[in-house]
Scaffold this motif. Structure first.
Motif, PDB file in Angstrom:
ATOM      1  N   ARG A 136       0.826  -1.203   0.000  1.00  0.00           N
ATOM      2  CA  ARG A 136       0.000   0.000   0.000  1.00  0.00           C
ATOM      3  C   ARG A 136       0.861   1.254   0.000  1.00  0.00           C
ATOM      4  NH1 ARG A 136      -5.325   0.109   1.855  1.00  0.00           N
ATOM      5  NH2 ARG A 136      -4.862   2.025   2.996  1.00  0.00           N
ATOM      6  N   ASN A 137       0.534   2.150  -0.901  1.00  0.00           N
ATOM      7  CA  ASN A 137       1.141   3.481  -0.986  1.00  0.00           C
ATOM      8  C   ASN A 137       2.630   3.454  -1.329  1.00  0.00           C
ATOM      9  OD1 ASN A 137      -1.224   4.942  -0.473  1.00  0.00           O
ATOM     10  ND2 ASN A 137      -0.945   4.806   1.747  1.00  0.00           N
ATOM     11  N   ALA A 138       3.153   2.302  -1.767  1.00  0.00           N
ATOM     12  CA  ALA A 138       4.574   2.221  -2.101  1.00  0.00           C
ATOM     13  C   ALA A 138       4.868   2.644  -3.530  1.00  0.00           C
ATOM     14  CB  ALA A 138       5.088   0.801  -1.867  1.00  0.00           C
ATOM     15  N   GLY A 139       3.823   3.070  -4.287  1.00  0.00           N
ATOM     16  CA  GLY A 139       4.032   3.599  -5.621  1.00  0.00           C
ATOM     17  C   GLY A 139       4.268   2.539  -6.669  1.00  0.00           C
ATOM     18  N   GLY A 140       4.556   3.012  -7.903  1.00  0.00           N
ATOM     19  CA  GLY A 140       4.874   2.110  -8.995  1.00  0.00           C
ATOM     20  C   GLY A 140       3.739   1.845  -9.952  1.00  0.00           C
ATOM     21  N   LEU A 141       2.540   2.416  -9.724  1.00  0.00           N
ATOM     22  CA  LEU A 141       1.436   2.229 -10.657  1.00  0.00           C
ATOM     23  C   LEU A 141       1.696   3.059 -11.911  1.00  0.00           C
ATOM     24  CD1 LEU A 141      -1.437   0.985 -11.093  1.00  0.00           C
ATOM     25  CD2 LEU A 141      -2.337   3.179 -10.297  1.00  0.00           C
ATOM     26  N   ALA A 142       1.518   2.452 -13.077  1.00  0.00           N
ATOM     27  CA  ALA A 142       1.730   3.145 -14.348  1.00  0.00           C
ATOM     28  C   ALA A 142       0.453   3.853 -14.764  1.00  0.00           C
ATOM     29  CB  ALA A 142       2.160   2.151 -15.416  1.00  0.00           C
ATOM     30  N   LEU A 143       0.526   5.166 -14.925  1.00  0.00           N
ATOM     31  CA  LEU A 143      -0.601   5.957 -15.395  1.00  0.00           C
ATOM     32  C   LEU A 143      -0.366   6.318 -16.857  1.00  0.00           C
ATOM     33  CD1 LEU A 143      -1.043   8.399 -12.350  1.00  0.00           C
ATOM     34  CD2 LEU A 143      -2.239   6.244 -12.787  1.00  0.00           C
ATOM     35  N   ASP A 144      -1.255   5.856 -17.711  1.00  0.00           N
ATOM     36  CA  ASP A 144      -1.127   6.108 -19.151  1.00  0.00           C
ATOM     37  C   ASP A 144      -1.772   7.441 -19.469  1.00  0.00           C
ATOM     38  OD1 ASP A 144      -0.635   5.848 -21.795  1.00  0.00           O
ATOM     39  OD2 ASP A 144      -2.091   4.261 -22.173  1.00  0.00           O
ATOM     40  N   THR A 145      -0.980   8.426 -19.870  1.00  0.00           N
ATOM     41  CA  THR A 145      -1.473   9.757 -20.207  1.00  0.00           C
ATOM     42  C   THR A 145      -1.190  10.051 -21.678  1.00  0.00           C
ATOM     43  OG1 THR A 145       0.538  11.052 -19.817  1.00  0.00           O
ATOM     44  CG2 THR A 145      -0.746  10.412 -17.880  1.00  0.00           C
ATOM     45  N   PRO A 146      -1.834  11.067 -22.246  1.00  0.00           N
ATOM     46  CA  PRO A 146      -1.538  11.425 -23.644  1.00  0.00           C
ATOM     47  C   PRO A 146      -0.096  11.849 -23.867  1.00  0.00           C
ATOM     48  CG  PRO A 146      -3.601  12.422 -22.920  1.00  0.00           C
ATOM     49  CD  PRO A 146      -2.949  11.846 -21.698  1.00  0.00           C
ATOM     50  N   PHE A 147       0.641  12.124 -22.800  1.00  0.00           N
ATOM     51  CA  PHE A 147       2.016  12.605 -22.935  1.00  0.00           C
ATOM     52  C   PHE A 147       3.044  11.512 -22.622  1.00  0.00           C
ATOM     53  CE2 PHE A 147      -0.862  15.880 -21.337  1.00  0.00           C
ATOM     54  CZ  PHE A 147      -0.873  16.735 -22.425  1.00  0.00           C
ATOM     55  N   GLY A 148       2.569  10.319 -22.265  1.00  0.00           N
ATOM     56  CA  GLY A 148       3.455   9.223 -21.934  1.00  0.00           C
ATOM     57  C   GLY A 148       3.049   8.573 -20.627  1.00  0.00           C
ATOM     58  N   VAL A 149       3.796   7.543 -20.215  1.00  0.00           N
ATOM     59  CA  VAL A 149       3.497   6.806 -18.988  1.00  0.00           C
ATOM     60  C   VAL A 149       4.173   7.487 -17.808  1.00  0.00           C
ATOM     61  CG1 VAL A 149       3.737   4.607 -17.776  1.00  0.00           C
ATOM     62  CG2 VAL A 149       3.229   4.645 -20.227  1.00  0.00           C
ATOM     63  N   ILE A 150       3.389   7.752 -16.765  1.00  0.00           N
ATOM     64  CA  ILE A 150       3.894   8.363 -15.531  1.00  0.00           C
ATOM     65  C   ILE A 150       3.718   7.352 -14.411  1.00  0.00           C
ATOM     66  CG2 ILE A 150       3.552  10.219 -13.852  1.00  0.00           C
ATOM     67  CD1 ILE A 150       2.647  11.994 -16.150  1.00  0.00           C
ATOM     68  N   TYR A 151       4.779   7.127 -13.634  1.00  0.00           N
ATOM     69  CA  TYR A 151       4.738   6.170 -12.527  1.00  0.00           C
ATOM     70  C   TYR A 151       4.545   6.919 -11.212  1.00  0.00           C
ATOM     71  CZ  TYR A 151       6.458   2.757 -15.885  1.00  0.00           C
ATOM     72  OH  TYR A 151       6.583   1.933 -16.980  1.00  0.00           O
ATOM     73  N   THR A 152       3.643   6.388 -10.389  1.00  0.00           N
ATOM     74  CA  THR A 152       3.380   7.037  -9.108  1.00  0.00           C
ATOM     75  C   THR A 152       4.507   6.762  -8.123  1.00  0.00           C
ATOM     76  OG1 THR A 152       2.099   5.127  -8.348  1.00  0.00           O
ATOM     77  CG2 THR A 152       0.902   6.900  -9.440  1.00  0.00           C
ATOM     78  N   THR A 153       4.629   7.625  -7.134  1.00  0.00           N
ATOM     79  CA  THR A 153       5.755   7.595  -6.213  1.00  0.00           C
ATOM     80  C   THR A 153       5.403   6.885  -4.914  1.00  0.00           C
ATOM     81  OG1 THR A 153       5.095   9.755  -5.374  1.00  0.00           O
ATOM     82  CG2 THR A 153       6.717   9.715  -7.151  1.00  0.00           C
ATOM     83  N   ASN A 154       6.409   6.594  -4.137  1.00  0.00           N
ATOM     84  CA  ASN A 154       6.277   5.965  -2.826  1.00  0.00           C
ATOM     85  C   ASN A 154       5.962   7.052  -1.802  1.00  0.00           C
ATOM     86  OD1 ASN A 154       6.633   4.695  -0.353  1.00  0.00           O
ATOM     87  ND2 ASN A 154       8.487   3.595  -0.966  1.00  0.00           N
ATOM     88  N   ILE A 155       4.778   6.980  -1.185  1.00  0.00           N
ATOM     89  CA  ILE A 155       4.405   7.983  -0.178  1.00  0.00           C
ATOM     90  C   ILE A 155       4.343   7.378   1.216  1.00  0.00           C
ATOM     91  CG2 ILE A 155       3.201   9.489  -1.816  1.00  0.00           C
ATOM     92  CD1 ILE A 155       0.552   8.282  -0.768  1.00  0.00           C
ATOM     93  N   THR A 156       5.017   6.242   1.424  1.00  0.00           N
ATOM     94  CA  THR A 156       5.157   5.719   2.777  1.00  0.00           C
ATOM     95  C   THR A 156       6.318   6.463   3.463  1.00  0.00           C
ATOM     96  OG1 THR A 156       6.802   3.994   2.326  1.00  0.00           O
ATOM     97  CG2 THR A 156       4.480   3.462   1.872  1.00  0.00           C
TER      98      THR A 156
END
Length: 961
Positions: free
Chosen positions: A576-596
């Motif tokens: 949980r909350n350790a990040g790494g989810l790939a978000l597909d946007t029109p500008f490219g893939v953005i990976y979420t960060t670790n907020i622990t």
């Protein structure tokens, strides 16, 4: 009816394990004139349609009452929606509230009592068999046992002895349910159980608190009150709807004195007020009126009131309370606060179990301190007394006459009557109790402490606190000269009144230098925002989580739940909350960060200043600009208190060492300093400011939707630079992860409009029988909303249904010119040849074959779960496709997503799962299926174009497993 003598709680007994579940229809306009039902009548209802639904045990109709009994709550909701009731007499105007100041008589005084908050939902169960009824209530509802027993006996015309009420240990709610909500649920359960002769469970619905109105009856006479509303606790809705003829209330206000007479009117909307609330409203209005009349006569309010108390014992109690308050008085500190004290008393008629009537007296002196600049009201001291001498047969004491000063529970009761000015960021966090204080008995003390009395016969909260509101209102007027006639008291209203008074006294101040300073500050802020290179903020050792109270951390947990942080910051199969989810946007893939709070890979060494900068300005601790895929544009609206609470919550969670993939966008989107210009164009970092012209519910809803809920991130269209559009395009629909996010700015309008109740239940459960099941990115949103109280979800509904969205008009055809008409005529003549006719026949044949193929696929893969009225429900809810929003949408994308990938993570496990058919159906077959579904279940809508290219593209948006 006794407002202060509850029967003792019965022993706790679990109901039978095989409980059925019931639901009853509610009329759109329910009204009662104090004697008879005057609201909407049930004209017609589709009983056979409801009986044909899977899981339905019985469908019941009696007069204007209709309900269903099913094997699960979801089956009951689905069957109830299929009843499709038609009501007549809907739309009858109810009481419209206090008259406008311009039309109200000058001498008329009107007092409004608004219950501080609605109750929670709770479960009740009933088993009616062979002329006897057993009812299970939550254990904290034992005080309502006599009232509900009397109501159910009246419902069936039975003696009260035929109704047995017991406690249900597992039926209690997190917060006490409202008395009338439980009353309605109990009556619904009883009627439905009688129809099936089996135990039926009903969940109480949370009703809207009613504003109770009291007016000065005749300014020329003594203090007396009248009411434009029936002054009694109303009957249950089941009794009003299921039976014709008179329907008197089962209980009424018991405050001593002349009962307020309702104004002559044909009917009024049903009051959602318990006996305790009716009593509290009457005491608040009556004691405030005594205070106002004393001031008008130039008399000391306390002395005036004591002289007019007719009962000797009540007068003696009041005198002792006033004397104790004077003895304890100290010199007020010179701190710039406005201070005052107020007095009020109450006399209540109670009924013991032997039927004899008894009297209870209560008296209060309250002291307040008010900050004139903000209107903040603080109850600083309470001296309260109660005398229950006549209750000795019930409580086993010869006399109970006690005076307490600054008792913690009494201070807490008083403070609950004050509505804070910042209601938009109130997360219902538990307020700490006031410091412990002393208690002095000035008369013969009872042999048992107050705690034992509370657990026994005398409900102190129902009696001893009745004078609280009037005492505080009188103290506020003593301190400020401003009379507040609506309780609970709004500090914002007091602030405005004090500001108007100050403005009238000193005139309008010239603020030229102030505007100049504000302009300079604005330019400095603009320059700071435009500068693309931001400094790194120092790393710290991390905060000590013990510095945050349990209430603050709980508040932060609710903020995180409303923001659904875990959905984006958790990778498939990751922590949980350790990040790494790939978000597909029109500008490219953005990976979420670790907020622990991991010190190396997370935010464990971030200071609060760094955290707040990221949340409000989109700047990382190291100075990098953050991409707005992280919705700091919405999180910036968080209040300071919520920002601190969220920080404390995140820092108190387990640290997880995890390094997400690095985000690498192509040129020029990899140039993060350019985002400073983007922020200048599209980002406002200021916190949310409530609209003073709107009520607290609307402002709370706006705060949740616009801020932490960041609904616009998915539900608003975006411009070419990825910024959310505002104005009329705000919440007008968008896209997220390959799904179409529907418009939220016109939910309450259009052919498939949402009612407030439908939207509330969808947000609470993820399912609406008339609209469908939450799927795709919306399912985890429902998971987060499940953590929030009902009041928050209803606030969201209030805000969304009030949005001024506009339905986009259809594009009108272009006017035809003479040349166009001639060309069209030539084309029409040419189209008469045999080749064109052959093409038309081929197109029709192709459409027929496609729909035949789609029907075969539906019968083989879908009908077992979705065909109306056939077979059991296999996986959970059985959504009615004819009412599904996705089948009526302009685009088939969401329907294709569900067919391809199913619903693997439902918003609620009770909804069940849907398998995906992406591996068993090819793109052409899915095209045939959606064409058939559209033609059969939404025939009034235009056919979708069958585009296998789009279906192939959507295959790539498989949800994470």
């Amino acid at each position: 009816m006794s407002a202060c003598l509850p029967e003792t709680a019965t022993h706790a007994v679990e109901p039978p394990s095989e409980l059925l579940h019931g639901l009853a229809l509610r009329p759109p306009d329910a009204a009662w004139d104090g004697s008879r039902y005057r609201g909407s009548r049930l004209d017609s209802v589709r009983l056979d349609d409801a009986r044909a639904q899977a899981g339905v045990v019985a469908v019941v109709r009696r007069e204007h009452f209709a309900g269903v009994v099913a094997v699960t709550p979801l089956h009951a909701r689905q069957a109830l929606a299929s009843l499709a009731p038609a009501w007549r007499g809907a739309g009858r105007p109810a009481y419209a509230g206090p008259p406008a100041a311009a039309t109200a008589p000058v001498a008329e005084r009107e007092y409004l009592w608004q219950p501080a908050e609605a109750g929670a939902s709770a479960r009740v169960a009933a088993w009616c068999l062979d002329g006897r009824l057993t009812l299970w209530l939550p254990p904290d509802a034992s005080a309502l046992r006599a009232l509900i027993r009397r109501e159910l006996a009246a419902l069936f015309d039975w003696p009260e002895q035929a109704v047995d009420v017991v406690a249900w240990p597992s039926g209690a709610a997190a917060r006490a349910a409202h008395a009338l909500d439980l009353l309605d649920a109990a009556a619904d359960a009883a009627l439905l159980s009688e129809a099936v002769a089996r135990p039926v469970c009903v969940a109480s619905r949370v009703g809207e608190p009613a504003t109770l109105v009291l007016r000065e009856a005749d300014p020329a006479a003594g203090p007396a009150l009248c009411s434009p509303q029936p002054w009694a606790m109303r009957p249950s809705l089941a009794r009003l709807l299921a039976r014709s003829g008179p329907a008197p209330a089962s209980g009424q206000a018991t405050v001593l004195g002349e009962t307020p007479a309702p104004a002559q009117a044909p009917s009024h909307a049903l009051l959602h007020a318990s006996v305790d609330e009716l009593n509290a409203a009457q005491v608040f209005a009556g004691e405030s009126l005594w205070h106002e009349r004393a001031l008008a006569a130039g008399e000391d309010p306390v002395g005036w009131r004591l002289r007019h108390l007719d009962d000797a014992r009540g007068r003696e109690l009041a005198r002792q309370v006033v004397e104790q308050a004077a003895m304890d008085a100290s010199v007020a500190p010179r701190d710039g606060l406005l201070r005052g004290s107020g007095f009020a008393t109450a006399q209540v008629r109670c009924q013991a179990e032997d039927g004899a009537e008894h009297m209870v007296w209560s008296a209060w002196v309250a002291e307040v301190a008010i900050q004139p600049a903000t209107g903040r009201i603080e109850v600083t001291r309470v001296v309260a007394g109660h005398d229950s001498q006549d209750l000795r047969p019930a409580q086993g004491a010869s006399t109970r006459l006690a005076i307490t000063r600054q008792q913690p529970e009494r201070l807490a009761d008083a403070r609950r009557l004050i509505a804070g000015p910042a209601a938009f960021d109130d997360w219902r966090a538990a307020a700490p109790l006031a410091p412990a204080a002393t208690s002095d008995a000035l008369a013969t003390p009872a042999p048992t402490p107050p705690e034992a009395v509370r657990a026994g016969r005398l409900d102190l909260d129902g009696v001893a606190t009745l004078p609280a509101a009037a005492a505080i209102a009188n103290a506020i007027e003593d301190a400020t000269g401003v009379r507040l006639r609506q309780a609970p008291f709004d500090a914002g209203q007091l602030r405005l009144a004090l500001a108007d008074r100050r403005a009238a006294q000193r005139g309008v101040l010239r603020r030229g230098w102030g505007w100049l300073a504000a302009g300079a500050a604005g330019l400095a802020a603009l320059a700071t925002t435009m500068w693309p290179l931001k400094p790194a903020l120092p790393l710290t050792a991390g905060p000590d989580p013990t510095l945050y109270s349990a209430q603050a951390i709980e508040r932060g947990r609710l903020v995180a739940a409303a923001g659904d942080c875990v959905a984006c910051h958790t990778a498939p199969g990751g922590a949980r909350n350790a990040g790494g989810l790939a978000l597909d946007t029109p500008f490219g893939v953005i990976y979420t960060t670790n907020i622990t709070p991991d010190p190396q890979t997370g935010i464990g060494r971030w200071s609060f200043a760094a955290f707040e900068r990221a949340m409000r300005h989109g700047v990382h601790q190291d100075g990098r600009q953050l991409y707005p895929a992280f919705p700091y544009t919405a999180y910036a609206k968080l209040s300071d208190a919520d920002m601190q609470a969220l920080y404390g919550y995140l820092m108190s969670q387990p640290a997880v060492a995890a390094t997400p993939p690095r985000t690498e966008l192509g040129f020029p989107f990899n140039l993060r300093p350019l985002l400073a210009g983007w922020n200048l164009l599209f980002h406002d970092p200021k916190p949310f400011t409530p609209d003073p012209s709107r009520d607290a519910a609307w402002n709370r809803g706006a705060y949740l939707v616009e801020g932490v809920g960041h609904c616009a991130a998915c539900h608003s269209p975006r411009n070419a630079l990825g910024a959310e559009k505002g104005g009329l395009a705000y919440l007008a629909g968008g896209q997220a992860e390959g799904w179409n996010a529907p418009a939220l700015n016109r939910l309450a309008s259009g052919e498939r409009a949402w009612s407030g109740e439908e939207l509330y239940h969808y947000l609470r459960t993820g399912y609406s029988p008339r609209h469908g099941v939450a799927a795709g990115p919306m399912a985890p949103v429902i998971h987060g909303l499940a953590e929030l109280p009902d009041s928050d979800l209803r606030a969201i509904v209030t805000y969304l249904t009030a949005l001024p969205g506009q339905v986009r008009p259809a594009t009108p055809p272009a006017p035809a010119t003479g040349a166009a008409i001639a060309a069209a005529s030539s084309r029409a003549a040419a189209s008469a040849d045999a080749d064109s006719a052959s093409i038309a026949v081929d197109a029709e044949t192709t459409r027929t074959l496609r729909r035949a193929s789609g029907e075969r696929i539906y019968q083989n893969a879908c009908a077992v779960c979705h065909e109306p009225g056939s077979g059991p429900t296999l996986f959970g809810a059985k959504p009615l496709l004819a009412q599904n929003t996705n089948l009526h949408a302009a685009s088939p994308d969401n329907l294709v997503q569900v067919i391809l990938h199913g619903i693997q993570a439902p918003a609620d496990d009770a909804l069940g799962y849907m398998p995906g058919f992406g591996d068993s159906l090819d793109d052409r077959q899915i095209g045939d299926l959606i064409d058939y579904l559209r033609a059969r279940f939404a025939p009034e809508e235009k056919a979708w174009p069958v585009d296998t290219t789009t279906i192939g593209r959507l295959r790539q948006h498989a949800p994470p497993q």
